[in-house]
Design an enzyme around this catalytic site. Structure first.
Site, mmCIF file in Angstrom:
data_model
loop_
_atom_site.group_PDB
_atom_site.id
_atom_site.type_symbol
_atom_site.label_atom_id
_atom_site.label_comp_id
_atom_site.label_asym_id
_atom_site.label_seq_id
_atom_site.Cartn_x
_atom_site.Cartn_y
_atom_site.Cartn_z
ATOM 1 N N ASP A 47 0.860 -1.178 0.000
ATOM 2 C CA ASP A 47 0.000 0.000 0.000
ATOM 3 C C ASP A 47 0.902 1.236 0.000
ATOM 4 O O ASP A 47 2.124 1.151 -0.173
ATOM 5 C CB ASP A 47 -0.924 -0.063 1.230
ATOM 6 C CG ASP A 47 -2.199 0.744 1.073
ATOM 7 O OD1 ASP A 47 -2.113 1.909 0.663
ATOM 8 O OD2 ASP A 47 -3.285 0.226 1.400
ATOM 9 N N ASP A 73 -5.640 3.539 -7.085
ATOM 10 C CA ASP A 73 -6.585 3.835 -6.012
ATOM 11 C C ASP A 73 -6.914 5.334 -6.046
ATOM 12 O O ASP A 73 -6.292 6.104 -6.792
ATOM 13 C CB ASP A 73 -5.910 3.446 -4.685
ATOM 14 C CG ASP A 73 -6.868 3.457 -3.514
ATOM 15 O OD1 ASP A 73 -8.096 3.425 -3.725
ATOM 16 O OD2 ASP A 73 -6.390 3.499 -2.361
ATOM 17 N N HIS A 86 -6.492 -8.148 2.245
ATOM 18 C CA HIS A 86 -5.968 -6.783 2.443
ATOM 19 C C HIS A 86 -6.482 -6.237 3.764
ATOM 20 O O HIS A 86 -7.620 -6.457 4.143
ATOM 21 C CB HIS A 86 -6.412 -5.900 1.277
ATOM 22 C CG HIS A 86 -5.949 -4.476 1.376
ATOM 23 N ND1 HIS A 86 -4.673 -4.137 1.766
ATOM 24 C CD2 HIS A 86 -6.594 -3.310 1.123
ATOM 25 C CE1 HIS A 86 -4.554 -2.806 1.748
ATOM 26 N NE2 HIS A 86 -5.709 -2.290 1.363
ATOM 27 N N GLU A 137 -11.368 8.497 -8.057
ATOM 28 C CA GLU A 137 -12.732 8.961 -8.363
ATOM 29 C C GLU A 137 -12.763 10.327 -9.077
ATOM 30 O O GLU A 137 -13.750 10.569 -9.774
ATOM 31 C CB GLU A 137 -13.558 9.011 -7.068
ATOM 32 C CG GLU A 137 -13.889 7.659 -6.485
ATOM 33 C CD GLU A 137 -12.678 6.954 -5.858
ATOM 34 O OE1 GLU A 137 -12.627 5.724 -5.878
ATOM 35 O OE2 GLU A 137 -11.772 7.661 -5.376
ATOM 36 N N ARG A 183 -10.012 1.170 -8.373
ATOM 37 C CA ARG A 183 -11.153 1.373 -7.479
ATOM 38 C C ARG A 183 -12.340 1.975 -8.224
ATOM 39 O O ARG A 183 -13.452 1.501 -8.115
ATOM 40 C CB ARG A 183 -10.759 2.254 -6.290
ATOM 41 C CG ARG A 183 -11.825 2.243 -5.195
ATOM 42 C CD ARG A 183 -11.328 2.837 -3.901
ATOM 43 N NE ARG A 183 -11.177 4.282 -3.965
ATOM 44 C CZ ARG A 183 -10.733 5.020 -2.946
ATOM 45 N NH1 ARG A 183 -10.372 4.450 -1.815
ATOM 46 N NH2 ARG A 183 -10.620 6.337 -3.071
#
Length: 879
Positions: free
Chosen positions: A349, A463, A619, A466, A545
């Site tokens: 991550d 990730d 995860h 958006e 995502r």
């Protein structure tokens, strides 16, 4: 064929009809005339819109905003468009729609052009546009039909006044689309139309946390990409304006609105559905199926087939936020190896980065990261790292190439004044790459290539795309204009389009962010997949995502920041099934849950279910206890190891399912109703699922039980482990489910290839095959196997693959090598089991030679040590 409906006249804009006309409209067919959130609708407000006002029965003050019957709704003669002229075209029909009276949203477009295109026998396309000025259209590459369908399975009927469109299934007369139930709106920032639904069985409409079957009891689903942990009644990471609906008798159809603007999709118990979007055009498709699987095939023919994944994508992935050092990450990998637990991929991550900056790694805590990656490669394992779109903007000039170079090339999103828009994400103040610009794709590739020279990663996890922003809009806010504050704002979390993202008025190469917001993740995935192909010259592995239609062509998806709760375990199945019908088969949830402390029992049960996610990754969040399989008790660890070995044994079967997804648009994880569309009992099932058509998975989803109840559609089913058969009339059965078992059943008539599992797919995939045949009552079965080198791009398209069909009938299994290449020649078939052989054979012949066999009382016939080559036809028969 176009038919004309009887028409009614539209009267001038006038007060609503008297209450009796209004009250004659049944509550379930009242279409909301005042959908604005946070407004208590009064009679005065409602009648100002020329709508009917009747407080719903059993309600108290105002109007229940949540799942309530609208108090303010359209009367039958609410002003709408009329079809004033039409002409036949080579593809169907074109018509002009005109409206005399403006509605209550500004920027009403009074003259529209409608085009109906009979693209194929099972695909109808309708476009309604503004002929006087061009409006934003989604930049998705869709097929261009040039010849009108000759034998369409649909009939189109048109109502002239008020304008309406009715689409029927020719064979049954079922009405699939009927827009005459409510008025059409086409204003600059408000487009709306409604349709009756043939049943309450409706699926898709991602991304939302819900059951697989949507609730039609006044349920509004908002679409606008948003960074928020999966929550009911909230717009989540992805946007998919597509639904699949079941009809009486088991037929199915699909509907796709090609629009990327913020929207509400309102379901009501009519059953009916309303599309309400705040930009773009109305461009939609109807897919005729007629079975659910065909609907999905027809949908992905339009948006793009899913990509064929690289082989190791189907292995077990391990990740957490909070390993804190590369050596700590490495230790987990070594523990997994020491316990012999399968693992193909190790992830990191954001904590691997230097101060959360993209294209860097922490020189202190992750100084051994390149060595870790080399060690993974030496053990036939791979490495995936996170990459966020936000690029740090605060580094001293000349010290951070990604920002300096990006600024020089102008690749960042601009604010309304043309300056680089600055928001805030993990590294602090950041700029956001504009992936609608090809120049940005090149800059992104160069950054990844430079970083790959330091850390030779194998895939990327994108990730926060958006895009997510810790601020609302930017450091300087957003201007006050109609893009930021449209006349109507769908029910987005936070109430504003800019809530935790960039300004809607921000400028990108292609258009404003207002139009492109929900496409951001797709455009980044496209850039990332393209860059990885260039860097690695292999199939790219990307997990994203945020998603949008066609995403499966570039990337897989994980279901976001779930929690370590039993409910999240259950809802993950609905998420996985929904994304399979949205054309993104490479999907799964964080195994054991991302946030909150994992319980051992939950983690065992989740690993068993997760072993059957198409994409299987464990995860875990920052500062939580570790939850990799080595962190638990010996019995839990053993149960998890068994589940993962089981997954690896199914690799040839799973890989073949992905081939069919790539070539034919099939689902990989499949709802039961796809295979049993005439069995209404399957329509709401989301606690079980199938892999392909053959393997039924019945996981435990509750704590403290050693059994599970599962529904078995009519037919013969075989326990995968033992071959014991159960003949079901379409009933629920209680199955034993101790802590170390997930129930698996093979459907009659199927043949699946399996392999002896090992700790990586590289080793497993070289093992000999074992064929398992589950015979129908008449002794027949069929199956297949697709095989290639697992990583070369376009092996099917360039004919570098092996494809073998297997069949059993009249006590004989035959293999037919339909295509072969060198990779397939390395595989052998070592053993075969036949479930449901009714009598003990007197002899078994393999390629006409007698062969030893074992026959058990539960009607299972087994032969071993076969030594058959996959690329040579063979027969196994018994008498």
């Amino acid at each position: 064929t176009i038919y004309w409906l009887r028409t009614t006249s539209v009267q001038a804009h006038r007060p609503p009809p008297p209450a009796p006309a209004c009250s004659a409209i049944p509550e379930s067919w009242r279409f909301d005339c005042y959908p604005e959130k946070a407004v208590v609708v009064t009679q005065e407000l409602c009648e100002a819109r020329s709508c009917c006002f009747i407080p719903a029965s059993g309600s108290t003050r105002g109007r229940s905003r949540k799942n309530g019957i609208p108090w303010c709704f359209y009367p039958p003669d609410f002003p709408s468009y009329s079809l004033v002229s039409s002409k036949d075209t080579s593809m169907g029909l074109k018509g002009t729609l005109v409206k005399d009276v403006k509605t209550y949203y500004p920027g009403d477009i009074l003259t529209l052009e409608m085009e109906i295109r009979h693209e194929t026998d099972t695909r109808l396309r309708v476009r309604i546009t503004d002929p006087s000025s061009s409006r934003f259209e989604v930049p998705l590459s869709v097929p261009t039909a040039t010849k009108k369908a000759e034998n369409p399975e649909y009939v189109v009927e048109l109502s002239k006044q008020p304008f309406g469109l009715v689409v029927k299934r020719k064979s049954t007369g079922t009405v699939l689309l009927n827009t005459t139930v409510a008025p059409l709106f086409y204003a600059d920032q408000f487009l709306q139309f409604s349709t009756a639904l043939p049943s309450r069985f409706i699926y898709g409409l991602g991304e939302h946390r819900s059951t697989f079957l949507h609730d039609v009891q006044w349920n509004t689903l908002t679409m606008w990409a948003r960074d928020v942990p999966p929550t009911e009644q909230t717009n989540l990471y992805g946007v998919h304006p597509f639904y699949l609906a079941m009809e009486d008798g088991g037929d199915a159809h699909g509907f796709f609105l090609l629009n990327s603007n913020a929207m509400d999709v309102a379901l009501q118990p009519g059953p009916a559905l309303t599309w309400r979007t705040i930009g773009g055009i109305l461009d939609f498709y109807v897919f005729l199926g007629p079975d659910p699987g065909s609907v999905v095939q027809q949908y992905v023919e339009v948006i793009g087939q899913p990509a064929m994944p690289i082989y190791w994508a189907l292995g077990y992935h391990l990740c957490r936020w909070g390993y804190k050092t590369s050596n700590a990450t490495w230790e987990v990998v070594k523990r997994m190896r020491n316990y012999g637990i399968p693992q193909d991929v190790q992830w990191n991550d954001i904590d691997y980065m230097d101060q959360a900056k993209d294209f860097t790694f922490d020189p202190m805590n992750f100084n051994t990261l390149p060595d870790l990656v080399r060690d993974l490669h030496a053990h036939n394992q791979t490495y995936v790292m996170m990459m966020d779109p936000g690029i740090s903007s605060t580094q001293p000039e000349g010290s951070y190439w990604p920002f300096d170079e990006g600024l020089k090339r102008g690749v960042f999103i601009k604010d309304a004044e043309g300056k680089t828009l600055i928001g805030k994400v993990w590294p602090g103040l950041t700029a956001f790459p504009d992936f609608s610009d090809e120049a940005t794709h090149e800059w992104w590739y160069e950054n990844l290539q430079r970083f790959h020279e330091k850390v030779p990663f194998d895939g990327l996890w994108i990730d926060m795309n958006e895009p997510s922003n810790f601020l609302d809009g930017s450091t300087v806010g957003c201007p006050s204009n109609s893009l930021e504050n449209p006349p109507y704002t769908p029910g987005v979390l936070g109430g504003l389009l800019r809530s935790k993202t960039v300004c809607a008025s921000a400028q990108q190469k292609l258009s404003t962010h207002y139009n492109l917001h929900s496409l951001y993740g797709l455009m980044e995935a496209k850039a990332t997949a393209s860059a990885l192909k260039r860097i690695l010259a292999k199939r790219p592995f990307v997990i994203s995502r945020s998603t949008f239609p066609s995403h499966g062509s570039y990337s897989g998806h994980w279901l976001g920041d779930n929690r370590s709760h039993w409910k999240d375990l259950y809802t993950s199945i609905a998420g996985m099934l929904t994304f399979n019908l949205l054309g993104i088969p490479l999907v799964g949830a964080d195994i054991c849950g991302f946030s909150e402390e994992p319980q051992e029992e939950l983690c065992v049960r989740w690993t068993q279910l997760g072993a059957f996610y198409p994409f299987a990754r464990n995860h875990n969040s920052l500062d939580m206890n570790p939850q990799d399989p080595t962190a638990f008790s010996p019995s839990a660890r053993t149960a998890m190891k068994q589940a993962l070995l089981l997954r690896y044994s199914f690799f040839p079967f799973l890989y073949t399912l992905f081939h069919h997804a790539h070539i034919k648009g099939h689902t990989v994880a499949r709802p039961l109703m796809f295979e049993f569309p005439k069995d209404v009992k399957t329509y709401g099932i989301d606690s079980q699922f199938l892999w392909g058509r053959s393997l039924l998975v019945t996981p435990v989803l509750e704590p403290g039980v050693d059994y599970v109840d599962g529904y078995f559609p009519e037919g013969l089913w075989y326990d995968f482990y033992t071959g014991d058969s159960v003949s079901s009339k379409g009933e629920e059965l209680r199955l034993s489910a101790p802590m170390d078992k997930i129930n698996l059943h093979l459907r009659q008539g199927s043949i699946i290839p399996t392999q002896e599992p090992n700790v990586t797919l590289w080793i497993s995939s070289g093992q000999p095959l074992h064929l398992v045949s589950a015979l129908s009552d008449d002794g027949s079965a069929s199956g297949d196997l697709f095989w290639d080198d697992g990583e070369t791009i376009d092996t099917y398209e360039t004919e570098r693959y092996t494809y073998v069909a297997f069949n059993v009938s009249q006590n004989t299994m035959t293999s037919s090598v339909l295509h072969s290449d060198q990779e397939g020649s390395f595989l052998s078939i070592d053993s075969a089991s036949f479930y449901g052989v009714k009598q003990k054979p007197s002899a078994v012949l393999v390629n006409s030679q007698k062969f030893p066999f074992i026959y058990r009382d539960n009607q299972v016939l087994s032969v071993a040590s076969l030594g058959l080559r996959l690329t040579q036809n063979f027969t196994i028969s018994w008498m």
